[in-house]
Design an enzyme around this catalytic site. Structure first.
Site, PDB file in Angstrom:
ATOM      1  N   SER A 124     -65.616  27.244  29.190  1.00 41.45           N
ATOM      2  CA  SER A 124     -64.995  26.191  28.393  1.00 41.45           C
ATOM      3  C   SER A 124     -64.695  26.729  27.000  1.00 41.45           C
ATOM      4  CB  SER A 124     -65.936  24.988  28.286  1.00 41.45           C
ATOM      5  OG  SER A 124     -65.498  24.076  27.307  1.00 41.45           O
ATOM      6  N   SER A 125     -63.669  26.184  26.386  1.00 41.32           N
ATOM      7  CA  SER A 125     -63.338  26.600  25.023  1.00 41.32           C
ATOM      8  C   SER A 125     -64.384  26.130  24.010  1.00 41.32           C
ATOM      9  CB  SER A 125     -61.961  26.057  24.621  1.00 41.32           C
ATOM     10  OG  SER A 125     -61.942  24.641  24.672  1.00 41.32           O
ATOM     11  N   CYS A 126     -65.267  25.211  24.407  1.00 37.54           N
ATOM     12  CA  CYS A 126     -66.289  24.719  23.480  1.00 37.54           C
ATOM     13  C   CYS A 126     -67.379  25.752  23.222  1.00 37.54           C
ATOM     14  CB  CYS A 126     -66.897  23.423  23.976  1.00 37.54           C
ATOM     15  SG  CYS A 126     -68.065  23.637  25.331  1.00 37.54           S
ATOM     16  N   TYR A 166     -74.084  21.643  26.113  1.00 35.99           N
ATOM     17  CA  TYR A 166     -73.106  22.049  27.130  1.00 35.99           C
ATOM     18  C   TYR A 166     -72.571  23.442  26.827  1.00 35.99           C
ATOM     19  CZ  TYR A 166     -68.824  21.943  29.955  1.00 35.99           C
ATOM     20  OH  TYR A 166     -67.827  22.240  30.861  1.00 35.99           O
ATOM     21  N   LYS A 205     -72.790  26.957  29.048  1.00 38.14           N
ATOM     22  CA  LYS A 205     -71.610  27.726  29.454  1.00 38.14           C
ATOM     23  C   LYS A 205     -71.676  29.162  28.939  1.00 38.14           C
ATOM     24  CE  LYS A 205     -69.211  24.879  31.964  1.00 38.14           C
ATOM     25  NZ  LYS A 205     -68.866  25.221  33.369  1.00 38.14           N
ATOM     26  N   HIS A 226     -62.995  12.616  28.692  1.00 40.48           N
ATOM     27  CA  HIS A 226     -62.464  13.379  27.571  1.00 40.48           C
ATOM     28  C   HIS A 226     -61.355  12.577  26.886  1.00 40.48           C
ATOM     29  CE1 HIS A 226     -64.381  16.768  29.785  1.00 40.48           C
ATOM     30  NE2 HIS A 226     -64.663  17.149  28.546  1.00 40.48           N
TER      31      HIS A 226
END
Length: 310
Positions: free
Chosen positions: A108-110, A137, A141, A180
């Protein structure tokens, strides 16, 4: 990937997993393997081990995850950290134990720092503090990405990771508590239109910038990368284009046909101020997204809401 190879798509009923299944079927990959979560709890190591021992998949797309928006991430912090750590650790380790030829981990980009330089290059991982609201989260990841990298380095496995930007598309989650931003706004504007509500309230200031990728484009990028033998380092997948939350709201307002007003609740958090991925590496390999944001949102809205109203 060989067309006759056995491909396990974890999370096949979710937005990403179902997009992968659609594309793989279209491209002639017919030896696909799935399990409903009711029959295979990926958080249980013994169940995962037994599944891999009996099925022996050649390729794995690790798309299963516990996901949600800013409210869910910030509220169920322990669940997001524990569930994702267990799911990915069990699947990645079983893929090692049973000699999976290739595995792709959907990150994920997070995972990138809250104040990362823009656009965000893959090299910025672990260069700063994470966004606090989704830190558990993101930590999970990052652990999955590092697990793939470590199995690759220690054992020579072809386990790779991709970092998609914000996704939307068929089979998205529209629950007001866990969705989201894009599906949440579609639901809000649609409900306001049906009820004749004079305002739609959005969280924050509307100033944060976000990048959105249609899940069918993501699926194409994933299969594209799995067909290459020389991709080992983690790689971003996105559009390289961004939009403010305010402008996203105005775009969705137009598509839905809502005639009321937008109101911003500045007592609520904005989250990360900007999150644009540097997609130069995947562009250099020959892949680019195809679905424009306005077209994609219109397709999703008509498929999800208008078809149900007929």
């Amino acid at each position: 990937m060989n067309k006759d190879g056995k491909i396990y798509v974890s999370g096949h009923t979710g937005m990403v997993g179902s997009a992968l299944v659609r594309l793989l079927n279209q491209q002639g990959y017919t030896n696909l393997l799935f399990r409903e979560s009711s029959n295979l709890d990926l958080r249980c190591q013994e169940q995962v081990r037994s599944f891999f021992e009996s099925e022996r998949p050649d390729y794995v797309f690790l798309a299963a995850a516990k996901v949600g928006g800013i409210v869910a991430n910030n509220t169920y912090r322990a669940d997001f950290l524990y569930d994702n750590l267990m799911i990915q650790s069990n699947v990645i380790h079983a893929s090692h134990s049973y000699n999976v030829k290739k595995l792709m981990f959907l990150g994920s980009s997070c995972i990138y720092p809250k104040m990362a330089e823009q656009p965000i290059k893959e090299s910025q991982l672990l260069s700063g503090l994470l966004e606090p609201t989704n830190e558990p989260y993101a930590v999970a990841k990052i652990a999955g990405l590092k697990l793939c990298e470590s199995y690759q380095r220690q054992y020579g496995h072809h386990f790779i990771s991709v970092m998609p930007t914000n996704l939307y598309g068929p089979n998205d989650n529209y629950d007001p508590e866990t969705s989201h931003v894009l599906p949440a706004l579609l639901q809000k504007f649609h409900d306001a239109k049906i009820k004749g509500s004079p305002i739609v309230k959005l969280w924050g200031t509307g100033r944060p910038l976000r990048e959105f990728l249609h899940v069918d484009d993501l699926a194409e990028a994933c299969v594209f990368l799995m067909q290459k033998d020389d991709i080992l380092d983690p790689i971003n997948i996105g559009t390289g284009e961004e939009i403010t939350i305010k402008d996203l709201g105005l775009l969705i307002k137009t598509i839905v046909g809502y005639e009321g007003n937008l109101v911003f609740d500045t007592s609520k958090p904005d989250g990360t101020p900007r999150k644009l991925l540097d997609v130069s590496r995947i562009h250099a390999l020959g892949w680019q997204h195809k679905i424009a944001l306005q077209d994609g949102i219109r397709q999703v809205y008509h498929a999800k809401f208008m078809s149900n109203s007929r």
